[in-house]
Scaffold this motif. Structure first.
Motif, PDB file in Angstrom:
ATOM      1  N   UNK A 188       0.858  -1.185   0.000  1.00 19.49           N
ATOM      2  CA  UNK A 188       0.000   0.000   0.000  1.00 19.49           C
ATOM      3  C   UNK A 188       0.896   1.237   0.000  1.00 19.49           C
ATOM      4  N   UNK A 189       0.557   2.196  -0.864  1.00 17.91           N
ATOM      5  CA  UNK A 189       1.315   3.451  -0.904  1.00 17.91           C
ATOM      6  C   UNK A 189       0.363   4.604  -0.608  1.00 17.91           C
ATOM      7  N   UNK A 190       0.715   5.341   0.408  1.00 20.23           N
ATOM      8  CA  UNK A 190      -0.108   6.491   0.786  1.00 20.23           C
ATOM      9  C   UNK A 190       0.728   7.746   0.575  1.00 20.23           C
ATOM     10  N   UNK A 191       0.142   8.756  -0.041  1.00 20.60           N
ATOM     11  CA  UNK A 191       0.797  10.062  -0.092  1.00 20.60           C
ATOM     12  C   UNK A 191      -0.067  10.998   0.740  1.00 20.60           C
ATOM     13  N   UNK A 192       0.483  11.347   1.896  1.00 17.63           N
ATOM     14  CA  UNK A 192      -0.282  12.086   2.891  1.00 17.63           C
ATOM     15  C   UNK A 192      -0.159  13.585   2.661  1.00 17.63           C
ATOM     16  N   UNK A 193      -1.287  14.270   2.720  1.00 15.78           N
ATOM     17  CA  UNK A 193      -1.234  15.730   2.587  1.00 15.78           C
ATOM     18  C   UNK A 193      -2.105  16.345   3.680  1.00 15.78           C
ATOM     19  N   UNK A 194      -1.912  17.629   3.893  1.00 13.56           N
ATOM     20  CA  UNK A 194      -2.774  18.416   4.781  1.00 13.56           C
ATOM     21  C   UNK A 194      -2.481  19.860   4.383  1.00 13.56           C
ATOM     22  N   UNK A 195      -3.372  20.769   4.747  1.00  6.94           N
ATOM     23  CA  UNK A 195      -3.165  22.164   4.330  1.00  6.94           C
ATOM     24  C   UNK A 195      -1.869  22.702   4.961  1.00  6.94           C
ATOM     25  N   UNK A 196      -1.295  23.738   4.321  1.00 14.69           N
ATOM     26  CA  UNK A 196      -0.064  24.343   4.852  1.00 14.69           C
ATOM     27  C   UNK A 196      -0.260  24.799   6.289  1.00 14.69           C
ATOM     28  N   UNK A 197      -1.414  25.395   6.556  1.00 18.80           N
ATOM     29  CA  UNK A 197      -1.675  25.947   7.895  1.00 18.80           C
ATOM     30  C   UNK A 197      -1.743  24.817   8.937  1.00 18.80           C
ATOM     31  N   UNK A 198      -2.451  23.748   8.594  1.00 19.06           N
ATOM     32  CA  UNK A 198      -2.550  22.617   9.526  1.00 19.06           C
ATOM     33  C   UNK A 198      -1.166  22.049   9.789  1.00 19.06           C
ATOM     34  N   UNK A 199      -0.381  21.884   8.718  1.00 23.13           N
ATOM     35  CA  UNK A 199       0.943  21.276   8.868  1.00 23.13           C
ATOM     36  C   UNK A 199       1.852  22.145   9.731  1.00 23.13           C
ATOM     37  N   UNK A 200       1.827  23.457   9.460  1.00 19.68           N
ATOM     38  CA  UNK A 200       2.713  24.362  10.212  1.00 19.68           C
ATOM     39  C   UNK A 200       2.297  24.409  11.684  1.00 19.68           C
ATOM     40  N   UNK A 201       0.996  24.374  11.942  1.00 20.93           N
ATOM     41  CA  UNK A 201       0.520  24.410  13.327  1.00 20.93           C
ATOM     42  C   UNK A 201       0.960  23.138  14.064  1.00 20.93           C
ATOM     43  N   UNK A 202       0.819  21.978  13.391  1.00 19.18           N
ATOM     44  CA  UNK A 202       1.236  20.711  14.021  1.00 19.18           C
ATOM     45  C   UNK A 202       2.719  20.748  14.360  1.00 19.18           C
TER      46      UNK A 202
END
Ligand code: DC
Length: 220
Positions: A139-153
């Motif tokens: 299984x290959x997953x390419x994970x994304x999230x918005x820039x804002x969510x990523x920077x906050x995390x």
């Protein structure tokens, strides 16, 4: 054997999710970013310009990296020293990104990653796992999230480690690093053709794990 590739940009939640999936399946989690961070750390510690491939190539033979697993924690040992969180500092992120664009560094770390994936059932996270390291992953997953969510995390993660991180700085660094990682000539951080694009901005970790296990069972 189960082999799952989770790729995606920084702060997309790869490590949290990959760890949780590995725990659910009872297999090991391999954080490949830690390897590039370790080379970055060595280059930094020795005052080497991270853009100078020749200078990096000269010191690679001095680098011995071991990975140790304690439960779901991966520890990186560089020439006998446990680096702990030293490789997590924002400066090391930039050094890791710079050295990871050098073919000599990618070649240096290639076999270590491939042999781990050959020897064990793994959930491996990185940027080129589905494209280069485990092209035949279950299984290959390419994970994304918005820039804002990523920077906050990322900001919260650093603050939890006691680093005085500011959201705006983390966001700016992240955008710069993403650009380097995506546009480099070798093993760019792009999804494999057969990867599932997975946006986890508004999903809990539990929901994401369930969905990944469902996708795995569908494919197996
Ligand atoms: O996942 P991370 O943020 O710890 O990764 C640090 C850097 O290493 C990142 O900027 C890109 C690089 N990297 C890579 O090129 N290939 C990988 N498989 C993992 C990380």
């Amino acid at each position: 054997m189960i082999r799952i590739a989770i790729d995606g940009p920084s702060g997309s939640g790869k490590s949290t999710l990959a760890k949780a999936v590995a725990r659910e399946l009872g297999i090991i989690y391999v954080d490949t970013g830690a390897l590039y961070r370790t080379v970055g750390y060595y280059v930094y510690s020795n005052g080497i310009d991270p853009q100078c491939e020749d200078a990096i190539a000269k010191v690679l033979p001095e680098i011995n990296i071991e990975l140790k697993y304690e439960g779901e924690t991966q520890r990186v040992i560089l020439n006998g020293e446990d680096l702990g969180d030293k490789i997590r500092m924002p400066e090391m992120s930039m050094y890791a990104s710079a050295v990871s664009s050098k073919p000599v560094v990618r070649a240096f770390l290639l076999e270590m990653q491939k042999s781990l994936a050959r020897a064990h059932s793994v959930v491996m996270d990185g940027r080129d796992i589905g494209t280069v390291i485990i092209p035949d992953a279950d299984l290959k997953i390419f994970l994304t999230a918005s820039n804002e969510t990523r920077a906050m995390r990322r900001t919260l993660e650093l603050q939890e480690k006691g680093v005085d991180a500011k959201y705006e700085d983390v966001l700016a660094d992240m955008i710069e690093r993403d650009k380097n990682d995506k546009n480099r000539n070798i093993a760019p951080a792009v999804p494999a053709d057969d990867a599932i694009i997975f946006d986890n901005s508004v999903m809990t970790v539990e929901e994401s794990v369930k969905e990944i296990v469902r996708l795995l069972n569908e494919r197996k």
